[in-house]
Design an enzyme around this catalytic site. Structure first.
Site, mmCIF file in Angstrom:
data_model
loop_
_atom_site.group_PDB
_atom_site.id
_atom_site.type_symbol
_atom_site.label_atom_id
_atom_site.label_comp_id
_atom_site.label_asym_id
_atom_site.label_seq_id
_atom_site.Cartn_x
_atom_site.Cartn_y
_atom_site.Cartn_z
ATOM 1 N N ASP A 172 -3.082 21.086 -74.767
ATOM 2 C CA ASP A 172 -4.676 20.623 -74.961
ATOM 3 C C ASP A 172 -3.948 18.773 -74.911
ATOM 4 O OD1 ASP A 172 -6.914 20.347 -75.630
ATOM 5 O OD2 ASP A 172 -6.734 21.674 -77.601
ATOM 6 N N ASP A 219 -16.009 22.147 -75.960
ATOM 7 C CA ASP A 219 -15.722 23.189 -76.608
ATOM 8 C C ASP A 219 -16.956 23.740 -76.985
ATOM 9 O OD1 ASP A 219 -12.716 22.289 -77.205
ATOM 10 O OD2 ASP A 219 -13.139 21.851 -79.174
HETATM 11 C C1 GLA Z 1 -9.508 21.377 -78.596
HETATM 12 C C2 GLA Z 1 -9.780 22.135 -77.740
HETATM 13 C C3 GLA Z 1 -10.030 23.523 -78.753
HETATM 14 C C4 GLA Z 1 -8.932 24.090 -80.316
HETATM 15 C C5 GLA Z 1 -8.915 22.280 -81.006
HETATM 16 C C6 GLA Z 1 -7.442 21.993 -81.829
HETATM 17 O O1 GLA Z 1 -11.020 20.644 -79.101
HETATM 18 O O2 GLA Z 1 -10.930 22.154 -77.090
HETATM 19 O O3 GLA Z 1 -9.846 24.729 -78.044
HETATM 20 O O4 GLA Z 1 -7.920 24.137 -79.550
HETATM 21 O O5 GLA Z 1 -8.626 21.445 -79.843
HETATM 22 O O6 GLA Z 1 -7.277 20.690 -82.557
#
Ligand code: GLA
Length: 391
Positions: free
Chosen positions: A154, A214
């Site tokens: 990520d 997200d």
């Molecule tokens: C980002 C990702 C999510 C999750 C969060 C965790 O927002 O897009 O899917 O993994 O981080 O902190």
């Protein structure tokens, strides 16, 4: 001894390569991962930072007892918040909620499941935990020693270190390390769909890449993300998939129709099916939606061809996915607030004028139809069918 001519050498090399491929030796590389979209469970959508060894074991148990594992959900992925920091030698240490990562991975494996973990190319993860920056190789060694089968990587704080233009290179560094690790590890890119990742995600070794920000457990989010995926299909296929984010089925206040809308759209999109709900406390209706085998089969179809939107009329959209057996999956989606009648002319979905139709949520053959098909679609709902030539 007779010498081979250059032509004979070329032919021999081709023959040798062909034999290697045919015998499966070349095909047995980690490149063979994720031939169909990965399926599993991830801690983030429901547990966020309230994840622990206990939670993961309970969810793994539930994957087995609910029949989800047998329906194809194999990867158990711990998302953010498992890290503590590094020891004196720079080795990543899990925090007190994960007393023994190797033992946890062994437990997950003992259930016939696979084990996944999460990190960032930046110094910190999105929730502010330790990332892999300057420890990439060491972290991969640690993952291999634990028995990790899946990495979600990520971007998060990497924004503060690297220019945006370095993203493909930074993702490839990790992709190469995973490939060279000797362990088949599914590689999941998470950088929110920035910079047309679908165009370069596969070249980093990525097996899946997030195409959006997200997801949230509400209908508006599912509509925005799901219906915004049209046109990306040509970048996906066996081994490398567009990822419109994990499932929210069973989360928030989604109605059964909204859950079916969500699941139907994701399977038509050949999306990874990573459940994100609490599997130990789900309603029977949620489980039924997550484990409908005929619906899952659309997602896992070996052709791996993502659906295309072929019709849009206000709140109604029609998506069509070509399947390996020659039939087509058709989803008629109604994002509006009232039920609507929809008519689908067969010429428009590219099937013969005489077809057999099966309703995949009702698990019912609807019979033979000529020229077109008309149905009611509930509000915030979907009509999901399989259409096969009946000649
Ligand atoms: C980002 C990702 C999510 C999750 C969060 C965790 O927002 O897009 O899917 O993994 O981080 O902190």
């Amino acid at each position: 001894m007779t010498m081979m001519s250059p032509k004979q050498i070329v032919i021999s090399v081709f023959f040798f390569m062909f034999m290697l491929t045919a015998s499966g030796l070349l095909a047995a590389t980690p490149d063979n991962l994720a031939r169909t979209p990965p399926m599993g469970w991830n801690s983030w959508n429901n547990f966020a930072c309230n994840v622990s060894d206990k939670v993961v074991r309970e969810q793994a148990d539930a994957l087995v007892s609910t029949g989800m594992r047998d329906a194809g959900y194999l990867y158990v992925v711990i998302d953010d918040c498992w890290q503590k920091g590094r020891d004196a030698n720079g080795n990543i240490q899990p925090n007190e909620k994960f007393p023994d990562m190797k033992a946890l991975a062994d437990y997950v494996h003992s259930k016939g499941l696979k084990f996944g973990i999460y990190s960032s190319p930046g110094p910190k993860t999105c929730a502010g935990f330790e990332g892999s920056y300057k420890h990439e190789e060491q972290d991969v060694r640690t993952y291999v020693s634990w028995g990790v089968d899946y990495l979600k990587y990520d971007w998060c704080s990497a924004t503060e270190i690297y220019p945006r233009s370095a993203m493909p290179e930074i993702y490839k560094q990790m992709g190469d390390l995973l490939r060279e690790s000797g362990r088949p590890i599914v590689y999941s890119l998470c950088q929110y769909g920035w910079d047309g990742v679908w165009r370069w995600g596969a070249s980093t070794g990525g097996n899946l890449w997030r195409t959006t920000g997200d997801i949230e457990p509400n209908f508006a989010s599912i509509v925005r993300i799901g219906l915004g995926q049209d046109g990306l299909g040509r970048f996906a296929g066996p081994g490398h998939w567009n990822d419109p984010d994990m499932l929210e089925v069973g989360n928030g206040n989604l109605t059964p129709d909204e859950n079916r809308f969500h699941m139907s759209l994701w399977v038509l999109l050949s999306a990874p099916l990573i459940a994100g709900n609490n599997l130990t406390a789900m309603k029977p209706a949620t489980l039924e939606i997550l484990t409908n085998r005929e619906v899952i089969a659309l997602d896992q179809d070996p052709l791996g061809q993502q659906a295309q939107r072929i019709h849009q009329e206000g709140p109604l959209t029609v998506w069509v996915k070509q399947l390996a057996d020659g039939s087509k999956a058709v989803g008629i989606f109604n994002q509006g607030n009232t039920p609507l009648t929809a008519t689908v002319p067969f010429a428009e979905i590219g099937v013969a004028n005489k077809v057999k139709i099966r309703d995949l949520w009702e698990k019912k053959d609807l019979g033979e139809f000529t020229d077109q098909f008309t149905t009611q679609v509930p509000k915030h709902g979907v009509f999901l069918i399989k259409v096969a030539d009946s000649r």
